[in-house]
Design an enzyme around this catalytic site. Structure first.
Site, mmCIF file in Angstrom:
data_model
loop_
_atom_site.group_PDB
_atom_site.id
_atom_site.type_symbol
_atom_site.label_atom_id
_atom_site.label_comp_id
_atom_site.label_asym_id
_atom_site.label_seq_id
_atom_site.Cartn_x
_atom_site.Cartn_y
_atom_site.Cartn_z
ATOM 1 N NE ARG A 146 37.715 32.051 47.248
ATOM 2 C CZ ARG A 146 37.331 33.039 46.457
ATOM 3 N NH1 ARG A 146 37.059 34.231 46.965
ATOM 4 N NH2 ARG A 146 37.224 32.872 45.157
ATOM 5 C CG ASN A 168 32.243 35.580 48.512
ATOM 6 O OD1 ASN A 168 31.694 36.612 48.120
ATOM 7 N ND2 ASN A 168 33.113 34.910 47.771
ATOM 8 C CD GLU A 169 31.850 33.545 44.092
ATOM 9 O OE1 GLU A 169 32.893 32.917 44.240
ATOM 10 O OE2 GLU A 169 31.596 34.208 43.083
ATOM 11 C CD GLU A 198 32.586 38.675 43.617
ATOM 12 O OE1 GLU A 198 33.311 38.088 42.787
ATOM 13 O OE2 GLU A 198 32.508 38.334 44.803
ATOM 14 C CD1 TRP A 207 41.976 33.789 41.374
ATOM 15 C CD2 TRP A 207 42.161 31.724 42.227
ATOM 16 N NE1 TRP A 207 40.874 33.565 42.166
ATOM 17 C CE2 TRP A 207 40.963 32.297 42.701
ATOM 18 C CE3 TRP A 207 42.489 30.433 42.633
ATOM 19 C CZ2 TRP A 207 40.097 31.643 43.564
ATOM 20 C CZ3 TRP A 207 41.626 29.761 43.487
ATOM 21 C CH2 TRP A 207 40.450 30.361 43.955
ATOM 22 C CD GLU A 251 40.636 36.480 44.186
ATOM 23 O OE1 GLU A 251 40.258 37.642 44.449
ATOM 24 O OE2 GLU A 251 39.869 35.513 44.095
#
Ligand code: GAL
Length: 683
Positions: A114, A152-153, A317, A325, A367
């Site tokens: 990602r 996201n992040e 989160e 992971w 994950e």
């Protein structure tokens, strides 16, 4: 505070991250029912689900999330919808590889994990505009949607960008900044090693250089450029969303990562910033340090950083299971009480919304060990029971909503210096020691503190609430910032600065003035000579009255300037033995302290004690070092949070009567906090 449906100063809420696309639809209804029964009233969805909205170029389809949102509405579940730009689909990256990020050698970062995109590709920006516009136009009006998460992040996993588009954008950024190449050449000191540029086309994002030593002034601009790229990318999305958001819906993103000026992003694009809190990173075998006294309590440092952007914030989160992971970062499952402890840690620092990561643990992909509340089977478990208990606790602490964390001590920060430490070895060496020591000392001495970011438009007002400000190693210091510091001290503030202050200008070039440059008058200090602490002389010690402490990493010879300037400590070893190590200058109604080293752990502790800021709540509470103390305030009430990070019980003493927020009992005298226990007391 904007009146949004979450984080509005009126209530504290719980939520959870959910991935409808990971589960058979037959599970959705039951999952939502079980979440609601546990008190989780908001879900965040869709941040990695681009292909479910645009499965092929220009083919938009909304059925999947329509079905989920309608069900959420029926069940009474609120939804935070995300823009899916963190994971461009395979059809896009294959056809338009220019959207991909690259490594420094120019190899593309390929599809398969990602965050493989770059912010500056015009093609990617167009695709993002379209997917954000389509998603917003279709979903923002849905009554279940209460807010939006951008991407996201940003910058997670990779905070450096080397694609072709980045080089083109970097040139544009520099042209806008410098106008003429001559100005850039001067700012970067390119006459050194014959780096002079004669055409903008010769400028690139950093490339492989001999000995990995690129031009430092170029690097400083490169970090600024990355931040600028992220902020523009976020704003592009936020501007589109605002056209469609219903009254009361909010825009957020989840942080916090390197090379981002979150203050700017907050101003331009966000209603609130959120954070992803995984305190158990400190228990990953690869990170574990048995001698580290803080461990999971270290997350409080990030929470303090977050608060510098959003005084009241959310946790998008919050860790609720083991992290890991299948390739890295493995940590144990939270022990009973730890989910509660970490939730309260976040609230203690200013969170009014806590969303757990994640509902069910994913049964496939990278994950599989990054556990959520539920394990693979989805059976009821003790973590779910603990979450439900947290909900009951939060129901009893709603009066805290909107209360603000209060601190009289601040640590000044600014992005120029933070980014300078990423390349500059000396600067990094001193700053790492001091930031770590100050945080630890403040934690152990139960001193609530803020990180205070100096921005160019800052005024005295933003600083004057602090009795003491540390600005440990402001190597880069502008005359404007120096004037602000002077105003702060003149008005009665106490400012503490350490070695390596004021020797660089805004481009990171060394100044030719006598050091510490623009704060020479303020600090009443002259630095005629300096040296890196010699390895055969460390620890270099200094003495303040009768107290000895280490002057770490660096060693400056100091001399007082003027009558108001007083030597408080001298070196007792090292090459400047017997010379001044600490000078205090009375300036207006306040005092400026200049210390010739970096703050080692013992030094930080001595400064807190000597400045009289240790244990500020000792008249009302006594607690062991192993417990954290934070204070939130509202309507003349103080809420003291005591957090015990150890598995063993902690003994505390309440010196005055206080109300236990959960039982409403008035308590005083000795109390025992159980292992991983939390007490919240109203004063
Ligand atoms: C966060 C991320 C989540 C998930 C989690 C666990 O950094 O936002 O998507 O990946 O970590 O790895």
């Amino acid at each position: 505070m904007k009146n949004t449906r979450l984080i509005n100063g009126n209530h504290i809420d719980l939520g959870v991250c959910y991935y409808p696309e990971h589960w058979d639809k037959s599970l959705w209804a039951e999952d939502l029912d079980r979440m609601l029964a546990a008190g989780l009233k908001t879900v965040r969805i869709a941040e990695f689900a681009w292909s479910l909205i645009e499965p092929g170029e220009g083919q938009y389809t909304y059925e999947f999330f329509d079905e989920f949102l309608d069900l959420a509405l029926k069940k009474g579940m609120q939804v935070i919808f995300c823009t899916p730009t963190a994971t461009p689909p395979a059809w896009l990256t294959e056809k338009y590889p220019e959207v991909l990020n690259a490594d420094m050698e120019g190899h593309l970062i390929r599809h398969g994990a990602r965050r493989h995109y770059n912010y500056n590709s015009p093609v990617y920006q167009e695709f993002c505009k379209k997917i954000v516009e389509k998603s917003a136009a279709h979903y923002a009006g849905h009554p279940a949607v209460v807010g939006w998460q951008l991407d996201n992040e940003f910058n997670c996993e990779n905070d450096r960008f080397y694609s072709e588009s980045d080089t083109i954008a970097f040139r544009k950024f520099l042209k806008e900044k410098y106008g003429a190449l001559e100005t850039l050449n001067l700012a970067w000191g390119t006459v050194f090693w014959n780096q002079t540029y004669t055409d903008w086309a010769q400028i690139h994002v950093p490339r492989k250089t001999n000995s990995g030593s690129p031009n430092p002034h170029m690097m400083l601009d490169y970090f600024r450029f990355i931040s600028d790229s992220v902020c523009r990318f976020a704003r592009m999305q936020a501007d589109i969303l605002r056209k469609y958001c219903k009254e009361g819906d909010f825009i957020t993103t989840n942080g916090m990562f390197a090379n981002i000026d979150y203050q700017r992003m907050g101003r331009e694009s966000l209603d609130v910033l959120m954070y992803d809190s995984y305190p158990n990173f400190s228990y990953c075998p690869d990170n574990y340090d048995a001698g580290d006294i803080l461990k999971d309590r270290r997350s409080s440092r990030s929470l303090a950083e977050l608060r510098a952007v959003s005084p009241t914030f959310g946790i998008m989160e919050q860790q609720s299971g083991a992290n890991g992971w299948n390739t890295s970062m493995d940590a144990p499952t939270p022990r009973p009480g730890q989910i509660t402890l970490w939730t309260m840690q976040s609230i203690a620092h200013g969170a009014d919304y806590i969303s757990y990561f994640r509902w069910r643990t994913c049964t496939f992909g990278t994950e599989i060990y990054w556990h959520g509340i539920l394990d693979y089977s989805g059976r009821d478990n003790r973590r779910l029971r603990e979450v439900r208990e947290i909900f009951d606790k939060i129901a009893k602490m709603q009066e805290l909503a909107g209360s603000l964390y209060r601190a009289k001590v601040g640590i000044l920060r600014d992005y120029d210096n933070i980014w300078d430490t990423q390349l500059d070895k000396w600067h990094r060496r001193v700053d790492t020691v001091s930031q770590e020591s100050l945080f630890t000392a403040l934690q152990l001495a139960h001193v609530p503190f803020d990180y205070v970011y100096l921005e160019n438009h800052d005024t005295l007002e933003s600083l004057s609430q602090y009795q003491v400000l540390f600005y440990p190693h402001a190597s880069i210091l502008t005359p404007e910032r120096a004037r602000l510091l002077e105003q702060y001290v003149a008005a009665g503030g106490q400012l503490v600065m350490g070695c390596r202050t004021g020797y660089k200008d805004i481009n990171g070039k060394c100044v030719m003035e006598y050091l510490p440059g623009v704060v020479r008058e303020l600090t009443g200090t002259d630095v005629p000579e300096y040296s890196l602490a010699a390895p055969d002389e460390v620890p270099i010690m200094a003495e303040w009255d009768d107290v000895r402490f280490e002057s770490a990493a660096f060693n400056e010879l100091l001399a007082p300037l003027g009558e108001q300037s007083q030597v408080l400590a001298t070196y007792t070893s090292g090459c400047y033995k017997d010379a001044p190590a600490l000078i205090c200058n009375s300036f207006g109604r306040g005092k400026a302290y200049y210390f010739g080293g970096a703050f080692a752990a013992d030094a930080a502790k001595v400064f807190l004690e000597k400045l009289g800021i240790s244990e500020p709540y000792s008249d009302v509470i006594r607690l062991p070092q192993s417990c954290e103390l934070t204070v939130r305030e509202k309507d003349n009430s103080k809420y003291l949070f005591v957090l015990n990070y150890l598995a063993q019980p902690a003994e505390i003493v309440l010196h005055v009567p206080m109300q236990d927020i959960w039982t409403s009992e008035t308590l005083s005298g000795p109390r025992t906090l159980e292992g991983y226990g939390v007490g919240i007391y109203k004063l």
